[in-house]
Scaffold this active site. Structure first.
Site, PDB file in Angstrom:
ATOM      1  CD  GLU A 118       2.793  -3.567  -6.290  1.00 29.13           C
ATOM      2  OE1 GLU A 118       3.835  -3.011  -5.536  1.00 29.13           O
ATOM      3  OE2 GLU A 118       2.666  -3.131  -7.588  1.00 29.13           O
ATOM      4  CG  HIS A 141      -2.804  -2.303  -5.477  1.00 34.35           C
ATOM      5  ND1 HIS A 141      -2.771  -0.754  -5.600  1.00 34.35           N
ATOM      6  CD2 HIS A 141      -2.289  -3.047  -6.542  1.00 34.35           C
ATOM      7  CE1 HIS A 141      -2.347  -0.662  -7.076  1.00 34.35           C
ATOM      8  NE2 HIS A 141      -1.995  -1.985  -7.536  1.00 34.35           N
ATOM      9  CG  HIS A 143      -5.153  -1.520 -11.341  1.00 39.52           C
ATOM     10  ND1 HIS A 143      -4.706  -2.329 -11.946  1.00 39.52           N
ATOM     11  CD2 HIS A 143      -4.363  -1.452 -10.276  1.00 39.52           C
ATOM     12  CE1 HIS A 143      -3.527  -2.948 -11.684  1.00 39.52           C
ATOM     13  NE2 HIS A 143      -3.346  -2.216 -10.484  1.00 39.52           N
ATOM     14  CD  GLU A 171     -22.336   7.776   4.326  1.00 46.66           C
ATOM     15  OE1 GLU A 171     -23.206   8.319   5.143  1.00 46.66           O
ATOM     16  OE2 GLU A 171     -21.910   6.550   4.596  1.00 46.66           O
ATOM     17  CG  HIS A 212      -0.597   1.527 -10.514  1.00 44.10           C
ATOM     18  ND1 HIS A 212       0.778   0.896 -10.363  1.00 44.10           N
ATOM     19  CD2 HIS A 212      -1.369   0.588 -10.079  1.00 44.10           C
ATOM     20  CE1 HIS A 212       0.580  -0.388 -10.181  1.00 44.10           C
ATOM     21  NE2 HIS A 212      -0.513  -0.739 -10.005  1.00 44.10           N
TER      22      HIS A 212
HETATM   23  O1  2HA Z   1      -0.188  -7.281  -9.019  1.00 47.10           O
HETATM   24  O2  2HA Z   1      -1.524  -4.613  -9.446  1.00 47.10           O
HETATM   25  O3  2HA Z   1       0.509  -3.143  -8.885  1.00 47.10           O
HETATM   26  C1  2HA Z   1      -0.520  -6.539 -10.085  1.00 47.10           C
HETATM   27  C2  2HA Z   1      -0.553  -5.158  -9.591  1.00 47.10           C
HETATM   28  C3  2HA Z   1       0.790  -4.529  -9.419  1.00 47.10           C
HETATM   29 ZN    ZN Z   2      -1.549  -2.419  -9.300  1.00 46.95          ZN
END
Ligand code: 2HA
Ligand code: ZN
Length: 274
Positions: A118, A141, A143, A171, A212
């Site tokens: 990414e 980033h 999940h 909050e 995602h």
């Molecule tokens: O690297 O999360 O979005 C793995 C991820 C891609």
């Molecule tokens: Zn990801």
């Protein structure tokens, strides 16, 4: 002068500990998630010979605005679970070349590893955030489970999603008064998703990737982690509230307005019905 051990660098330690923490929270299964951390040259030079990149990797987008910038990054395909035990294989320190189209590896990413898949989203988001906040250093980033789940069940409208999250914990409005942005579903790792994310990062530090995960930005690791953690907590509460039969009473817009006034913050314009 003899160089210090890079593993003792505070920012490497922070990367290692944060990745473990995120893995334990269940937000970074397998190779999920990535972090980039903008470093000053004088944070790096006591530890590494910055005149000798180990490898040079071309990138397929223009990162000229970050020419000469140093980053700690997680590796592509690498597992957050393994970063603390084997940092040199799973993360690295890189510099963007003066031409803006080459990544110079200064440390780590051993065995031909490369920076996060990414990287376009990360570097484009750094550029966007630095334009609105010169102190921004982190793009993260992951999940985050309940936020991700909400992208299946909640209306994918930025105002509506922001309002729901604001109302799940007192909050939230204080932590992300600008709200959350949402991009369309796009192919991960692409320049297109990078551009869409960075465009949203000009207005909000949180950007939801439907089906995602989530992107967060901030000035340091704690702040960025805490930002995502707060939104994720709200999403978790939302999940429980739905499971318990839905909302019976909630934070009203007038409560949020009082909160904003008390904390001296400005909610995203037009997001409160006042
Ligand atoms: O690297 O999360 O979005 C793995 C991820 C891609
Ligand atoms: Zn990801």
């Amino acid at each position: 002068m003899k160089k210090l051990d890079i593993l003792s660098a505070p920012y490497v330690q922070e990367m290692m500990k944060t990745c473990t923490n995120l893995y334990r929270l269940g937000w970074d299964e397998r190779n999920g998630g990535n972090i980039s951390y903008l470093l000053d040259e004088d944070w790096v030079s006591p530890f590494l010979d910055i005149s000798k990149p180990i490898r040079k990797l071309p990138i397929k987008f223009d990162a000229e605005k970050l020419a000469g910038c140093y980053f700690a990054v997680t590796g592509s395909g690498k597992y957050f679970k393994n970063i603390e035990e084997f940092p040199a294989e799973n993360m690295g320190i890189i510099r963007i070349s003066n031409s803006g189209d080459v990544v110079e590896v200064l440390w780590g990413l051993e065995n031909d590893a490369v920076p996060t898949s990414e990287l376009p989203s990360h570097l484009m988001s750094h550029i966007a955030r630095l334009e609105v906040d010169p102190q921004n250093r982190i793009i993260m980033h992951n999940h985050a489970t309940h936020l991700l789940a909400m992208t299946f069940t909640h209306e994918l409208d930025e105002r509506a999603l922001t309002r729901t999250l604001w109302k799940m914990c007192t909050e939230c409005l204080v932590v992300f008064p600008e709200g959350v942005s949402i991009i369309p579903w796009l192919i991960p790792g692409s320049n297109e998703i990078g551009e869409a994310t960075a465009n949203k990062m000009k207005k909000t530090r949180l950007v939801v990737w439907p089906q995602h995960g989530i992107y967060g930005a901030g000035r340091d690791m704690d702040e960025t982690f805490g930002l995502i953690e707060t939104a994720e907590k709200a999403a978790k509460v939302y999940t429980y509230v739905q499971a318990q039969g839905g909302v019976r009473q909630t934070l009203e817009d007038k409560n949020l307005k009082c909160l904003a006034d008390a904390f001296g913050i400005t909610p995203h314009e037009g997001y409160l019905d006042i």
